[in-house]
Structure formats: structure tokens, C-alpha cells
Design a protein around this motif. Structure first.
Motif, PDB file in Angstrom:
ATOM      1  N   CYS A 189     -45.605 -32.747 -87.772  1.00  0.00           N
ATOM      2  CA  CYS A 189     -45.392 -31.812 -88.872  1.00  0.00           C
ATOM      3  C   CYS A 189     -44.170 -32.259 -89.689  1.00  0.00           C
ATOM      4  O   CYS A 189     -43.125 -32.548 -89.101  1.00  0.00           O
ATOM      5  CB  CYS A 189     -45.175 -30.413 -88.314  1.00  0.00           C
ATOM      6  N   CYS A 192     -41.155 -29.655 -88.933  1.00  0.00           N
ATOM      7  CA  CYS A 192     -40.523 -29.471 -87.628  1.00  0.00           C
ATOM      8  C   CYS A 192     -40.764 -30.634 -86.683  1.00  0.00           C
ATOM      9  O   CYS A 192     -40.252 -30.633 -85.561  1.00  0.00           O
ATOM     10  CB  CYS A 192     -41.033 -28.189 -86.982  1.00  0.00           C
ATOM     11  N   CYS A 210     -49.883 -27.245 -88.277  1.00  0.00           N
ATOM     12  CA  CYS A 210     -48.809 -27.500 -87.326  1.00  0.00           C
ATOM     13  C   CYS A 210     -49.023 -26.562 -86.152  1.00  0.00           C
ATOM     14  O   CYS A 210     -49.292 -25.381 -86.333  1.00  0.00           O
ATOM     15  CB  CYS A 210     -47.464 -27.226 -87.989  1.00  0.00           C
ATOM     16  N   CYS A 215     -42.226 -23.297 -85.811  1.00  0.00           N
ATOM     17  CA  CYS A 215     -42.052 -24.137 -86.999  1.00  0.00           C
ATOM     18  C   CYS A 215     -41.327 -23.372 -88.106  1.00  0.00           C
ATOM     19  O   CYS A 215     -41.712 -22.247 -88.430  1.00  0.00           O
ATOM     20  CB  CYS A 215     -43.421 -24.583 -87.510  1.00  0.00           C
TER      21      CYS A 215
HETATM   22 ZN   LIG Z   1     -44.213 -27.487 -88.134  1.00  0.00          ZN
END
Ligand SMILES: [Zn+2]
Length: 458
Positions: A189, A192, A210, A215
Motif C-alpha cells: 500500500c 502504509c 489495502c 492504514c
Molecule cells: Zn494502507
């Protein structure tokens, strides 16, 4: 009521003039009600082609103030129009739409940028800048994986694409002229660095998601609270900017907000962000870094069940950095006035989480939170009261001595009358001074100095 713009590009084809509230009359009514309406004209079947040509010339000359993608041509007679046919999604019998062809341009795809939002990771095409409808365009959303496959998006820098501005506003990739290779999915992602996966929606569309529940892109609300007035109070960090910075990977945690200067160059390049707004934002972050007090800081952290009021009570009970020491020692906060065991457990549970503890420590190092003494229980005749003192005094030596007496007895003295004022002290209660008028307006009682001594004197 907020005024809304009515973007309705109509000109009306007169059939008869019997209609009660024709399209033309409706538009005139909107004008009279103060709405902003677009230009329109009446014409008839004979002069219609000429009218379309004339509007085309005007739109192409760029003289229209709004982006215009077509004309709505409708009968002015709504009764007659009601007898017309209806197509699937155009629930009108009154006319038809005339659309100009979108201006398109061919360019080379530089790369696909992946941007994590609250629900999906969206692919964005970044391409060599082209001129469309009078503006420079270099980015366009590719919507999702299914759309990328449908278009045949290939490898970075190898694919030639065709771009339009849909409805003259939104850049859109409409086709691949020459494809090469196949685009690569990101493994992590962008917000994150958590794992990603492909999800299939109810309509069969494939999207990238994600899978990290923590996140930052999914926790936008927490960042909104962190920067809000009751928190770190960072002016100019709007929800949109937060979303952009998180999606671009500039912000993973609260602490990263105070490291945004590292990305200043990239921020100045972001769409909708100029040099000036970037500089203003960095200045606001710096003000927050040195100007946030302990109560606002604790409120900003989004500790469950700890709002501004509980934060204030904690800081008053322990001071700063006394509260930090208490956290490290695993203190029980249940005894703090107004907190109780549940909130105490919430604070301790939050601090036991390693990620929270790390961000807390980073923030206390990055920010300059002023020290605060614990507030010991106030004693005296004026505790909890706010006074405004005006005019001459005779028993006290002067107004400063009066003020010192109030403060020594646990009260406060303010400079102007407000809803928070408990009493106005004025030896001339009949005067028409602005403070007297304000006190009368707000229902604040007025005391003479002698009244005050009788009630609050020792
Ligand atoms: Zn993420």
C-alpha cells in the motif's frame, strides 16, 4: 440558504405559446429567485441549425465563463412535450441534448501512480503534459483494474494513450493507441506499506485494496481531529490535503505531519497546491509545533474517551511533563476528578499499544509543549468566579490591588464583559458605559465595590 449555481444550458424551441410554466418561464423564475442561471435563448425549428452554429462558435472561441460540453434543446411547451418519448436514463420528454465532440490529445504514459483512499487504491495515469480545453493536463484517474485492462494499459513510458476532458472538466484516458508490455501491480500500500489484495465488486469490477485495518488512509477522521482547532490547530491542512498527503505516502502517522517540510518540493508540485499555499501550510505547522499546549496535545491524540475536558483534567492533575511520567509509571488515573476507572483504563490501554507509544514519544520530541504545573485545589471566596472591574475604586488602593485580591482568593479578572463573566464591579451602576450596557444585555449582575466587599471580603 446557500445559493447554488444552476448549470442548465437551455434554449427553447417554441411550439405554441399556451404553456403555463414553460421551460423559459422556469428559467426566468430561477433568475427572479436569485439563482445564477446560464445563458439561453428562444428559437424555432427554422432557425435552430443557425443557433447551434452560433453557440458552437461562441464555445470554441473560449468566451464562455463556464466549461460547456453541449446544449439542451427543449420544447417550451411542456404540455406538448409530455407527449414525446422517453429513453432509458433521460427522463425527459421535453427535448434532447446536443453534445460537442471532446477535444482529445495523444501522449505518452510516464507511469501509473497508486493512491490509497478510504476504500480502494486508485490507479492514476501520469503522462507527458498535453493541452486540453485551454488547460495543461498531466494526470487522469484510471478508475480500477478492470478499466485498466479494458483500455489495455501497458508498461510505464511505453504506452501511448489518448486523453480527453470528459464534460470539458475531468481528464480521462479514453484509449490506448499503442500498447507495450503490461502494467505492474504495487506489492505494498502506498500509504502504509501494508499488504494489498485484489477485490471483486458486486458489478464484477476488480479493484486493489489495502488489507491493513490501521492504514492511515482509512483513518482520515483521526487525522482530521489531530489538526482541528481543539487539537494541534493546524490551519490550512484540509481534509483534501490530508487525503492527498496520506495517499502520496508523505503522512503515515501524526508525527509525520511535523516532517512534511521534507516533502515541500513534491507538495508544491501537487495539483491545487502552489508555492504560496505550501509555504503557508509549513508556517502553520511550525506555529502548531511550538504553540500547542498540553491540553490541546492530549485532545489531538484521539485517545478513546479522552476529549478536551478529560485532557484538561489530566493536565491539571499532573501538570506537564508530570503526566508523561505518570503514563510511563503506569499510574492509575481513576482518582482524577471526573475521570473514573473506565477512562483511566482507556488511557492506559492506549499507551500500552506500542505503535501509539512510539508516536507519542516522537511527537513529544518533535513538538515543544510548554511545561505546566499541576493545579492545586483553589481556595478562597472567589473560586470559580470571573470578575470585570471598571471605573474608579476607593476601598482598594487601585484596580491592580483589587485584581490581586480576587486572584489570591481563587477568582479571575477579565478585561471585558462576556457570557463567562460572573459579576461586573462598577461604582457607578447607573452609567451608560459600554460595559454596563453589555452586562445588562447578558444579564450579568453589577456590584459596587462595597457590595463586593460585603459578599467576598474577608
Ligand atoms: Zn494502507
Amino acid at each position: 440558504m446557500r445559493q447554488r449555481n444552476v448549470v442548465f444550458n437551455a434554449f427553447t424551441l417554441v411550439h405554441t405559446d399556451e404553456a403555463l410554466l414553460s421551460w423559459g418561464a422556469r428559467m426566468d423564475l430561477l433568475d427572479r429567485l436569485g439563482f445564477t442561471t446560464v445563458e439561453r435563448e428562444k428559437t424555432d425549428a427554422e432557425h435552430l441549425p443557425e443557433a447551434v452554429e452560433r453557440w458552437t462558435r461562441r464555445v470554441e472561441s473560449g468566451e464562455m465563463l463556464l466549461p460547456v460540453d453541449g446544449l439542451v434543446i427543449c420544447y417550451d411547451d411542456t404540455v406538448y412535450a409530455a407527449g414525446g418519448s422517453v429513453t432509458g436514463h433521460h427522463a425527459t420528454r421535453a427535448g434532447f441534448a446536443f453534445k460537442w465532440q471532446d477535444e482529445s490529445a495523444r501522449t505518452t504514459l510516464r507511469h501509473v501512480e497508486w493512491s490509497c483512499g478510504a476504500t480502494t487504491i486508485t490507479p492514476v495515469a501520469v503522462f507527458d503534459p498535453v493541452q486540453l480545453e485551454g488547460t495543461t493536463v498531466s494526470r487522469a484517474s484510471l478508475v480500477n483494474l478492470s478499466e485498466m485492462d479494458r483500455l489495455g494499459i501497458g508498461e510505464n513510458g511505453e504506452t501511448e494513450i489518448e486523453v480527453i476532458k470528459a464534460n470539458k472538466i475531468i481528464p480521462k484516458v479514453v484509449g490506448v493507441v499503442r500498447a507495450a508490455g503490461k502494467y505492474a501491480l504495487p506489492e505494498r500500500c502506498p500509504a502504509c506499506e501494508g499488504p494489498v489484495g485484489v477485490a471483486v465488486g458486486p458489478s464484477g469490477a476488480r479493484t486493489l485494496k489495502c488489507s491493513n485495518p490501521e492504514c492511515p488512509a482509512k483513518n482520515l477522521k483521526k487525522f482530521e481531529r489531530f489538526v482541528s482547532k481543539s487539537g494541534a490547530d493546524i490551519d490550512g491542512l484540509s481534509t483534501e490535503s490530508l487525503r492527498d498527503f496520506i495517499a502520496s505516502g508523505f503522512i503515515h502517522s501524526f508525527a509525520d505531519i511535523f516532517r512534511l517540510d521534507r516533502h515541500a518540493e513534491a507538495i508544491r508540485e501537487l495539483e491545487g497546491f502552489g508555492r504560496k499555499s505550501c509555504d503557508n501550510l509549513l508556517a502553520a505547522i511550525e506555529r502548531s509545533r511550538v504553540g500547542t499546549d498540553a491540553v490541546h496535545f492530549l485532545t489531538a491524540l484521539c485517545i478513546p474517551q479522552i476529549g478536551a475536558d478529560a485532557a484538561k483534567r489530566l493536565v491539571e492533575a499532573y501538570g506537564w511533563p508530570g503526566f508523561v511520567r505518570a503514563l510511563d509509571e503506569g499510574a492509575d488515573f481513576a482518582g482524577v476528578d471526573g475521570l473514573g476507572p473506565e477512562r483511566s483504563a482507556a488511557v492506559r490501554g492506549w499507551y500500552e499499544n506500542e505503535a501509539n507509544r512510539r508516536v507519542f514519544r516522537e511527537l513529544t520530541e518533535l513538538m515543544r509543549i510548554p511545561e505546566a504545573e499541576p493545579v492545586t485545589e483553589a481556595k478562597g471566596s472567589c473560586v470559580g468566579l470571573t470578575f470585570v472591574i471598571t471605573g474608579d475604586v476607593h476601598s482598594f488602593r487601585n484596580r491592580d490591588a483589587f485584581k490581586a485580591y480576587v486572584e489570591a482568593n481563587g477568582g479571575k479578572v477579565a478585561g471585558s464583559v462576556s457570557k463567562k463573566t460572573s459579576f461586573l464591579v462598577n461604582n457607578d451602576p447607573a452609567s451608560a458605559s459600554s460595559k454596563n450596557r453589555k452586562a445588562a444585555e447578558l444579564g450579568v449582575p453589577i456590584l459596587s465595590e462595597d457590595d463586593f466587599i460585603a459578599r467576598f471580603g474577608s
